[in-house]
Design an enzyme around this catalytic site. Structure first.
Site, PDB file in Angstrom:
ATOM      1  N   TYR A 104     -14.887 -62.763  20.621  1.00 26.79           N
ATOM      2  CA  TYR A 104     -14.794 -62.318  22.012  1.00 26.79           C
ATOM      3  C   TYR A 104     -16.165 -61.925  22.542  1.00 26.79           C
ATOM      4  CZ  TYR A 104     -15.299 -57.343  20.713  1.00 26.79           C
ATOM      5  OH  TYR A 104     -15.785 -56.146  20.267  1.00 26.79           O
ATOM      6  N   LYS A 151     -19.126 -61.481  16.611  1.00 27.72           N
ATOM      7  CA  LYS A 151     -18.309 -60.622  17.478  1.00 27.72           C
ATOM      8  C   LYS A 151     -16.842 -61.042  17.342  1.00 27.72           C
ATOM      9  CE  LYS A 151     -18.710 -58.258  21.928  1.00 27.72           C
ATOM     10  NZ  LYS A 151     -18.611 -56.915  21.399  1.00 27.72           N
ATOM     11  N   GLU A 190     -24.344 -48.617  13.192  1.00 28.25           N
ATOM     12  CA  GLU A 190     -24.184 -48.643  14.653  1.00 28.25           C
ATOM     13  C   GLU A 190     -22.966 -47.818  15.014  1.00 28.25           C
ATOM     14  OE1 GLU A 190     -23.323 -52.636  16.091  1.00 28.25           O
ATOM     15  OE2 GLU A 190     -22.224 -53.102  14.258  1.00 28.25           O
ATOM     16  N   LEU A 238     -23.836 -55.755  14.938  1.00 28.78           N
ATOM     17  CA  LEU A 238     -23.739 -56.731  16.021  1.00 28.78           C
ATOM     18  C   LEU A 238     -25.082 -56.782  16.744  1.00 28.78           C
ATOM     19  CD1 LEU A 238     -21.535 -58.437  17.649  1.00 28.78           C
ATOM     20  CD2 LEU A 238     -21.777 -56.642  19.339  1.00 28.78           C
TER      21      LEU A 238
HETATM   22  N1  PDD Z   1     -18.716 -53.671  22.196  1.00 22.60           N
HETATM   23  N2  PDD Z   1     -21.839 -52.766  18.317  1.00 22.60           N
HETATM   24  C1  PDD Z   1     -20.524 -53.073  18.321  1.00 22.60           C
HETATM   25  C2  PDD Z   1     -19.757 -52.995  17.050  1.00 22.60           C
HETATM   26  C3  PDD Z   1     -19.902 -53.462  19.533  1.00 22.60           C
HETATM   27  O1  PDD Z   1     -18.601 -53.782  19.544  1.00 22.60           O
HETATM   28  C4  PDD Z   1     -20.668 -53.495  20.721  1.00 22.60           C
HETATM   29  C5  PDD Z   1     -20.066 -53.919  22.025  1.00 22.60           C
HETATM   30  C6  PDD Z   1     -22.038 -53.141  20.661  1.00 22.60           C
HETATM   31  C7  PDD Z   1     -22.925 -53.190  21.863  1.00 22.60           C
HETATM   32  O2  PDD Z   1     -23.196 -54.523  22.192  1.00 22.60           O
HETATM   33  P1  PDD Z   1     -23.499 -54.982  23.697  1.00 22.60           P
HETATM   34  O3  PDD Z   1     -24.699 -54.259  24.139  1.00 22.60           O
HETATM   35  O4  PDD Z   1     -23.709 -56.452  23.572  1.00 22.60           O
HETATM   36  O5  PDD Z   1     -22.263 -54.616  24.494  1.00 22.60           O
HETATM   37  C8  PDD Z   1     -22.589 -52.801  19.441  1.00 22.60           C
HETATM   38  C9  PDD Z   1     -17.997 -54.192  23.331  1.00 22.60           C
HETATM   39  C10 PDD Z   1     -18.523 -53.704  24.629  1.00 22.60           C
HETATM   40  C11 PDD Z   1     -16.497 -53.957  23.134  1.00 22.60           C
HETATM   41  O6  PDD Z   1     -16.070 -54.151  22.003  1.00 22.60           O
HETATM   42  O7  PDD Z   1     -15.811 -53.598  24.084  1.00 22.60           O
END
Ligand code: PDD
Length: 287
Positions: free
Chosen positions: A35, A149, A182, A206
């Site tokens: 996703y 992801k 993270e 990620l």
């Molecule tokens: N989550 N780390 C993880 C495990 C994440 O699921 C996300 C993002 C991030 C931040 O990545 P980015 O800057 O690309 O949003 C880091 C999304 C927003 C979610 O699962 O809703």
């Protein structure tokens, strides 16, 4: 006006709640899918190219063949039809619906492609933007390919729930060796002696899109940024901490496990980066 969240399901536009999915969908049975989440500002998807690059990579890594250009076109159509100005786009691609076998369906079936757009009326992070957020450390029990992801988010959900039950905004995931990887849905940064420290990229995190922007903005703002593994045991030495994410944007962290980070107030480096993010967004909106 269409009904929000407004969706596209394998090419058909409809309200999200009208979609029905086979229980044999491999996303449902196995978490066999990936996703993306993008922010919409001023009716436009922010950091579009970067999100689609990561989408392509996730698909490639788990060997789902999907027409990404078509997904992108459908995303633009869905966004336009939705009329949403401030919100988010969710995109999910699973390996499709087929009788339940662990190995891939043979012959292959069409992937199931979901896109939906929703408005953000109330920013859930707003109350924490000035004072900062409290976090809770939780063991990182995820699999070895967190760089994909994937929709397999059970460990992330358990961590987020543990944080919520402890009155915290986010969980900080900690490896077996005491390294902070993270957040459950955010990237994490420490600040020490004016330098920003960020977890090196690799299979254990990620590659956050907002993290990537932050590296660029820190560089532009003349703040040194280095890759390094943040240890839980070293949290007491930090001057500042902040997290980033598509929905969280840039958010100060002022407490972890009930202990204040430095004086427990958002620090100057974090505030500079919050301002740099806002300025970057303003410029992009003016383009
Ligand atoms: N989550 N780390 C993880 C495990 C994440 O699921 C996300 C993002 C991030 C931040 O990545 P980015 O800057 O690309 O949003 C880091 C999304 C927003 C979610 O699962 O809703």
């Amino acid at each position: 006006m269409v009904q929000l969240p407004w969706a596209n399901w394998n090419g058909a536009a409809m309200p999200l709640t009208d979609i029905t999915v086979s229980v044999l969908d491999r996303g449902f049975l196995f978490g066999d899918g990936i996703y993306e989440v993008l922010r919409i500002y001023g009716g436009r998807p922010f950091l579009l190219r970067e999100h689609f690059q990561r989408l392509r990579r996730s698909l490639k890594e788990i060997r789902i063949e999907a027409d990404v250009e078509r997904i992108e076109q459908r995303m633009h159509d869905t966004l336009r039809e939705s009329g949403v100005q401030s919100g988010l786009v969710y995109i999910q691609v699973t390996r499709g619906a087929a009788s339940r076998t662990h190995r891939f369906p043979d012959p292959p079936v069409a992937p199931n492609e979901l896109i939906y757009v929703d408005a953000i009326e109330l920013d859930p992070y707003e109350p924490f933007r000035n004072g900062g957020a409290k976090l809770l450390t939780v063991d990182d029990v995820r699999w070895g390919r967190c760089d994909i992801k994937s929709v397999n988010l059970l460990a992330n959900c358990l961590a987020a729930q543990a944080a919520f039950e402890a009155g915290c905004l986010e969980a900080l995931l900690v490896d077996r060796d005491g390294t902070i990887t993270e957040g459950s849905h955010t990237s994490i940064f420490g600040v020490h002696n004016g330098r920003i420290m960020v977890t090196p990229m690799g299979p254990h995190i990620l590659p956050g899109i907002t993290r990537g922007l932050m590296v660029k903005l820190a560089d532009r703002a003349g703040v040194e940024i280095v890759e390094g593994r943040l240890q839980r045991s070293a949290l007491a030495d930090l001057d500042e901490m902040f997290l980033t994410g598509t929905t969280a944007e840039v958010l100060p962290v002022t407490e972890v496990d009930g202990r204040a980070i430095a004086d427990g107030r958002p620090g100057p480096v974090t505030q500079r980066l919050v301002a740099a993010y806002a300025a970057y967004l303003r410029d992009w909106l003016a383009e």
